[in-house]
Structure formats: C-alpha cells, structure tokens
Write a protein that holds these residues in place. Structure first.
Motif, mmCIF file in Angstrom:
data_model
loop_
_atom_site.group_PDB
_atom_site.id
_atom_site.type_symbol
_atom_site.label_atom_id
_atom_site.label_comp_id
_atom_site.label_asym_id
_atom_site.label_seq_id
_atom_site.Cartn_x
_atom_site.Cartn_y
_atom_site.Cartn_z
ATOM 1 N N ALA A 46 0.814 -1.220 0.000
ATOM 2 C CA ALA A 46 0.000 0.000 0.000
ATOM 3 C C ALA A 46 0.845 1.266 0.000
ATOM 4 C CB ALA A 46 -0.944 -0.011 1.200
ATOM 5 N N LEU A 47 1.825 1.352 0.875
ATOM 6 C CA LEU A 47 2.616 2.580 0.963
ATOM 7 C C LEU A 47 3.372 2.896 -0.332
ATOM 8 C CD1 LEU A 47 4.067 2.703 4.600
ATOM 9 C CD2 LEU A 47 2.048 3.824 3.654
ATOM 10 N N PRO A 48 4.066 1.934 -0.949
ATOM 11 C CA PRO A 48 4.735 2.263 -2.219
ATOM 12 C C PRO A 48 3.766 2.715 -3.312
ATOM 13 C CG PRO A 48 5.636 0.236 -1.315
ATOM 14 C CD PRO A 48 4.422 0.579 -0.497
ATOM 15 N N LEU A 49 2.582 2.118 -3.363
ATOM 16 C CA LEU A 49 1.614 2.500 -4.380
ATOM 17 C C LEU A 49 0.971 3.856 -4.101
ATOM 18 C CD1 LEU A 49 -0.243 -0.895 -5.034
ATOM 19 C CD2 LEU A 49 1.514 0.203 -6.440
ATOM 20 N N ALA A 50 1.105 4.336 -2.864
ATOM 21 C CA ALA A 50 0.462 5.595 -2.469
ATOM 22 C C ALA A 50 1.432 6.768 -2.459
ATOM 23 C CB ALA A 50 -0.176 5.429 -1.089
ATOM 24 N N LYS A 51 2.565 6.662 -3.140
ATOM 25 C CA LYS A 51 3.563 7.731 -3.103
ATOM 26 C C LYS A 51 3.006 9.067 -3.586
ATOM 27 C CE LYS A 51 6.613 5.494 -5.514
ATOM 28 N NZ LYS A 51 7.854 5.189 -6.288
ATOM 29 N N SER A 52 2.224 9.042 -4.648
ATOM 30 C CA SER A 52 1.668 10.300 -5.169
ATOM 31 C C SER A 52 0.710 10.925 -4.164
ATOM 32 C CB SER A 52 0.951 10.051 -6.501
ATOM 33 O OG SER A 52 -0.103 9.115 -6.341
ATOM 34 N N GLY A 53 -0.032 10.094 -3.440
ATOM 35 C CA GLY A 53 -0.941 10.604 -2.424
ATOM 36 C C GLY A 53 -0.196 11.244 -1.271
ATOM 37 N N PHE A 54 0.927 10.655 -0.881
ATOM 38 C CA PHE A 54 1.735 11.238 0.192
ATOM 39 C C PHE A 54 2.341 12.563 -0.245
ATOM 40 C CE2 PHE A 54 1.570 6.973 1.982
ATOM 41 C CZ PHE A 54 1.430 7.258 3.333
ATOM 42 N N LEU A 55 2.747 12.649 -1.503
ATOM 43 C CA LEU A 55 3.274 13.915 -2.015
ATOM 44 C C LEU A 55 2.207 15.001 -1.957
ATOM 45 C CD1 LEU A 55 5.481 15.577 -3.471
ATOM 46 C CD2 LEU A 55 4.547 14.718 -5.644
ATOM 47 N N THR A 56 1.013 14.669 -2.436
ATOM 48 C CA THR A 56 -0.087 15.628 -2.400
ATOM 49 C C THR A 56 -0.436 16.030 -0.972
ATOM 50 O OG1 THR A 56 -1.015 14.704 -4.436
ATOM 51 C CG2 THR A 56 -2.483 16.034 -3.068
ATOM 52 N N ALA A 57 -0.571 15.042 -0.094
ATOM 53 C CA ALA A 57 -0.939 15.310 1.293
ATOM 54 C C ALA A 57 0.112 16.162 1.992
ATOM 55 C CB ALA A 57 -1.137 13.992 2.036
ATOM 56 N N GLY A 58 1.389 15.845 1.778
ATOM 57 C CA GLY A 58 2.446 16.609 2.425
ATOM 58 C C GLY A 58 2.489 18.052 1.971
ATOM 59 N N ILE A 59 2.349 18.258 0.672
ATOM 60 C CA ILE A 59 2.390 19.617 0.134
ATOM 61 C C ILE A 59 1.185 20.424 0.597
ATOM 62 C CG2 ILE A 59 2.190 20.958 -2.002
ATOM 63 C CD1 ILE A 59 4.006 18.928 -3.339
ATOM 64 N N LEU A 60 0.006 19.834 0.497
ATOM 65 C CA LEU A 60 -1.204 20.559 0.918
ATOM 66 C C LEU A 60 -1.185 20.851 2.415
ATOM 67 C CD1 LEU A 60 -4.058 18.813 -1.126
ATOM 68 C CD2 LEU A 60 -2.964 21.023 -1.553
ATOM 69 N N GLY A 61 -0.746 19.882 3.217
ATOM 70 C CA GLY A 61 -0.676 20.101 4.653
ATOM 71 C C GLY A 61 0.299 21.207 5.010
ATOM 72 N N PHE A 62 1.461 21.223 4.369
ATOM 73 C CA PHE A 62 2.473 22.230 4.658
ATOM 74 C C PHE A 62 2.013 23.622 4.235
ATOM 75 C CE2 PHE A 62 6.257 24.735 3.728
ATOM 76 C CZ PHE A 62 7.033 24.522 4.861
ATOM 77 N N THR A 63 1.554 23.747 3.000
ATOM 78 C CA THR A 63 1.172 25.067 2.497
ATOM 79 C C THR A 63 -0.061 25.605 3.212
ATOM 80 O OG1 THR A 63 -0.037 23.966 0.684
ATOM 81 C CG2 THR A 63 2.185 24.741 0.217
#
Length: 228
Positions: free
Chosen positions: A140-157
């Motif tokens: 699950a985690l390797p397949l969700a890399k794009s989701g983590f990128l989106t979540a991290g960027i949105l959470g930070f900004t």
C-alpha cells in the motif's frame, strides 16, 4: 524590505509548518487507511469530524481549541498534570492547532489514494502469504507515493497560510507565536503596505510554485496510476 521581525515570523512559520506536516502524516496515514478500508458505522461520524475545518470558521475552531487547551479545559488540565503547562500562546499550541486545522488536507488525499489502490494488489500479496502489516508497508505505501506527495504539500502550504486559528490560539507574541500571516496583518494595520507587499507577495509566489510542482507531478503520475 523585510526587517528582522519579518524574518523571525517567516522562520517560525516554517518551523511550525514543518513539524505540523510530519505529525499530520504520522497521524493522518493510519486514520486515512482506516477510513478507506473500514465498514464501521462510525466511519461517517469520524469523516465528518476530520472534515470540520473545511467548513468551520477558523475563529470558531480557534476559540474552542483555546477553551479546551486552557487551564480549565480537559486538554489543559492534562498538560498541566504532565508538567508542561498549558498550550495556548506557545509554540506547542501553534503546532497542535495547525495539526487539527490542516488534518483534512492530509487525510482526504491519502484516503482517496488508498481507495484508488483497490483490493487487487492487497489480495495478491495476501495470497503470497503477506500479513496485514506487511501488505500495508510493502504494497500500500509504495503504491500511495503520489498521495503522500499531495498530502504533504497541501498540509504544509495550508499550515503556512493559517491566520484565524493561530491568532486565536497563539496570539501575537514577537519571536514566539507571531507567524507570517499575523505579521502581514500587523503591517496592514499599521499602514505599512510596502512591508506587507514583501511578505504577501513572497507567500503568493511560494504558494504558486508549490502548486505548480504538485500539479505538474500529478500530470506525469496521476493519483492511483500505480494501482492499475
């Protein structure tokens, strides 16, 4: 030109946003996974609580956080029992409020990504003998890399741009709780439009570049593509 208090506000803002983003990913990942996989009757209630910051005025959320974390509130009593005092008007209070306020911006992209993965890859891993934790970490985690990128960027900004919640919980204490959004407000209130332009324009450019990276990345590797 920015002055020393502007740079201090920027530095504090990025410290709060960085730590809040780490905590959001640590807390939001298991929550998003549970929401994506569960059939519990509590799913609707938990989803509604997570999404509250999307519709609730920041001042309302900030007020109730201030009450809960104050000396008479349950969280305040607990932190005092731990010997760390109360959280309002402190760095810890800013981080706590930021995590709660930005939670849906991390949980929802991760939840959508986990849903997009589907059951196929996980069932295949289970057939090969992988346990639940192994399936989560190795599939699950390797397949969700794009989701983590989106979540991290949105959470930070989103944390960088907070105003109402951090002003209610943190106040306006120089070098301690005065973040960049509050500093911009101070400049505008003092009719220092030139100083406000430097900070506001910088955040505008920063936000645009971050979103440009996010959408450019998604155009190359859309959410859930790996799961197909």
């Amino acid at each position: 030109m920015p002055n020393s208090s502007d740079y201090a506000a920027l530095w504090l803002t990025f410290q709060v946003a960085g730590l809040a983003t780490v905590l959001l990913l640590l807390l939001g990942t298991p929550l998003a996974w549970w929401l994506a996989r569960t059939a519990s009757r509590w799913k609707g209630a938990i989803s509604s609580i997570v999404a509250l910051p999307l519709v609730l005025p920041p001042s309302v959320l900030g007020f109730y956080l201030l009450v809960l974390m104050g000396p008479a509130g349950p969280i305040g009593k607990f932190t005092q029992w731990l010997g760390v005092g109360t959280l309002p008007f402190s760095f810890g209070g800013l981080v706590t409020a930021s995590v709660l306020y930005s939670l849906p911006f991390v949980v929802q992209p991760l939840q959508n990504t986990f849903l997009a993965i589907g059951n196929g890859p996980l069932e295949a891993a289970a057939t090969a003998g992988a346990g639940p934790l192994d399936r989560f970490f190795s599939v699950a985690l390797p397949l969700a890399k794009s989701g983590f990128l989106t979540a991290g960027i949105l959470g930070f900004t989103h944390t960088v741009g907070e105003f109402g919640v951090v002003l209610m919980v943190g106040g306006n204490i120089p070098d301690k709780t005065r973040v960049v959004s509050v500093q911009i407000y101070n400049h505008v209130e003092a009719l220092e439009y030139g100083q406000a332009h430097w900070l506001a324009g910088g955040l505008l450019i920063f936000s645009f570049l971050v979103l440009l990276v996010l959408y450019s990345t998604q155009s190359v590797q859309p959410l859930g593509r790996s799961a197909k």
